[in-house]
Write an enzyme that holds these catalytic residues in place. Structure first.
Site, PDB file in Angstrom:
ATOM      1  N   ARG A 166      66.571   8.087  27.388  1.00 15.57           N
ATOM      2  CA  ARG A 166      66.065   6.875  28.054  1.00 15.57           C
ATOM      3  C   ARG A 166      66.943   6.483  29.242  1.00 15.57           C
ATOM      4  NH1 ARG A 166      65.711   0.945  27.085  1.00 15.57           N
ATOM      5  NH2 ARG A 166      63.579   0.261  27.492  1.00 15.57           N
ATOM      6  N   ILE A 172      60.137  -1.094  32.091  1.00 15.56           N
ATOM      7  CA  ILE A 172      60.078  -0.023  31.093  1.00 15.56           C
ATOM      8  C   ILE A 172      60.012  -0.743  29.755  1.00 15.56           C
ATOM      9  CG2 ILE A 172      62.638   0.187  31.226  1.00 15.56           C
ATOM     10  CD1 ILE A 172      62.400   3.073  30.229  1.00 15.56           C
ATOM     11  N   SER A 173      59.087  -0.330  28.886  1.00 15.78           N
ATOM     12  CA  SER A 173      58.847  -1.062  27.638  1.00 15.78           C
ATOM     13  C   SER A 173      60.048  -0.989  26.703  1.00 15.78           C
ATOM     14  CB  SER A 173      57.629  -0.483  26.917  1.00 15.78           C
ATOM     15  OG  SER A 173      56.527  -0.428  27.786  1.00 15.78           O
ATOM     16  N   GLN A 174      60.091  -1.969  25.809  1.00 15.21           N
ATOM     17  CA  GLN A 174      61.114  -2.046  24.774  1.00 15.21           C
ATOM     18  C   GLN A 174      60.988  -0.827  23.832  1.00 15.21           C
ATOM     19  OE1 GLN A 174      60.481  -5.759  22.872  1.00 15.21           O
ATOM     20  NE2 GLN A 174      62.014  -5.400  21.274  1.00 15.21           N
ATOM     21  N   PRO A 175      62.095  -0.172  23.498  1.00 17.99           N
ATOM     22  CA  PRO A 175      62.007   1.031  22.665  1.00 17.99           C
ATOM     23  C   PRO A 175      61.231   0.846  21.359  1.00 17.99           C
ATOM     24  CG  PRO A 175      64.227   0.812  23.517  1.00 17.99           C
ATOM     25  CD  PRO A 175      63.484  -0.418  23.951  1.00 17.99           C
TER      26      PRO A 175
END
Ligand code: SAH
Length: 230
Positions: free
Chosen positions: A53, A79-82
């Site tokens: 990431r 960028i989305s939250q993992p």
């Protein structure tokens, strides 16, 4: 292949790229956290384990690459939250022979995770600069089963349809009809739906063999809006 540190019998994915020890241990910590929060699908965990990431975030946020938070990327996007990536990937239920469409490439992280699980991933982004950066990352990770396109992904990708799986990573007020049409019978669509940022629900829609739709409400989420051409 790289041996998984977390479990045996990991899929035969290509090795994770060389990266710093710090990033590796941060990534393992994130994986532990995802497991503790209930994500125990080894396909999902292995794909996340093998996707760096830190390569998908801006230089300034690199030390936060493995925090469980969304981070800003170019063009006012995120960028989305993992953990949201993990739940969406789990909900999509991808297997190695499938063709997957993603709407909203952004940094390319979600697409890269999916590319480790599917036969081919088609990803569409409306911002040219974001797409160019993502393509560069795919090249350096040697992800050759990813195809990209610039445009309004709410129209799907007609020439490549139908898709076994469709994932939308921007929030729509309503489910775009072309995406339903471009989903195979037996297919799954995962999409955040809601008019404003504070009121979005992640939906999983299954299309049965007769074309009937079955919707599950998964969780509250917060995505940037899906911007549709007129
Ligand atoms: N999947 C991304 C998250 C990106 S945020 C990641 O892993 O980083 C959502 C992205 O959707 C933004 O980059 C935004 O530009 C894009 N987007 C919004 N509306 C779109 C549309 N109609 N077609 C294609 N991309 C769109």
């Amino acid at each position: 292949m790289t041996k998984s540190l977390l479990y045996r019998d990991a899929f035969a994915y290509s090795p994770a790229p060389p990266t710093s020890n710090d990033a590796v241990s941060d990534r393992i910590r994130l994986l532990m956290k995802l497991r503790n929060s209930g994500i125990n699908d080894t396909r999902v965990l292995s794909a996340i384990e093998h996707t760096p990431r830190e390569m998908f975030v801006e230089e300034a946020f690199r030390e936060h690459a493995y925090d469980d938070t969304a981070l800003p990327i170019a063009s006012g996007q995120t960028i989305s939250q993992p953990s949201v990536v993990a739940w969406m990937t789990w909900a999509l239920d991808v297997s190695p022979r499938m063709r997957v469409l993603e709407v909203g490439t952004g940094s390319g992280y979600q697409a890269a995770v999916l590319a480790r699980m599917a036969r081919r991933v088609y990803t569409v982004e409306r911002h040219r600069d974001l797409l160019a950066q993502a393509e560069e990352r795919f090249r350096s990770l040697k992800l050759n089963n990813l195809v990209t396109r610039r445009g309004d992904g709410s129209r799907g990708w007609k020439e490549a349809a139908p898709f076994d799986r469709i994932i939308v990573t921007a929030a729509a007020a309503e489910i775009p009809q072309p995406l339903i049409e471009q989903l195979s019978p037996g297919g799954v669509l995962v999409i955040p739906v809601g008019d404003n940022a504070a009121d979005q629900l992640l939906l999983r829609i299954r299309k049965d063999e007769q074309g009937g739709l079955h919707t599950d409400k998964m969780m509250a989420v917060r995505f940037v809006p899906l911007v549709q051409d007129k």
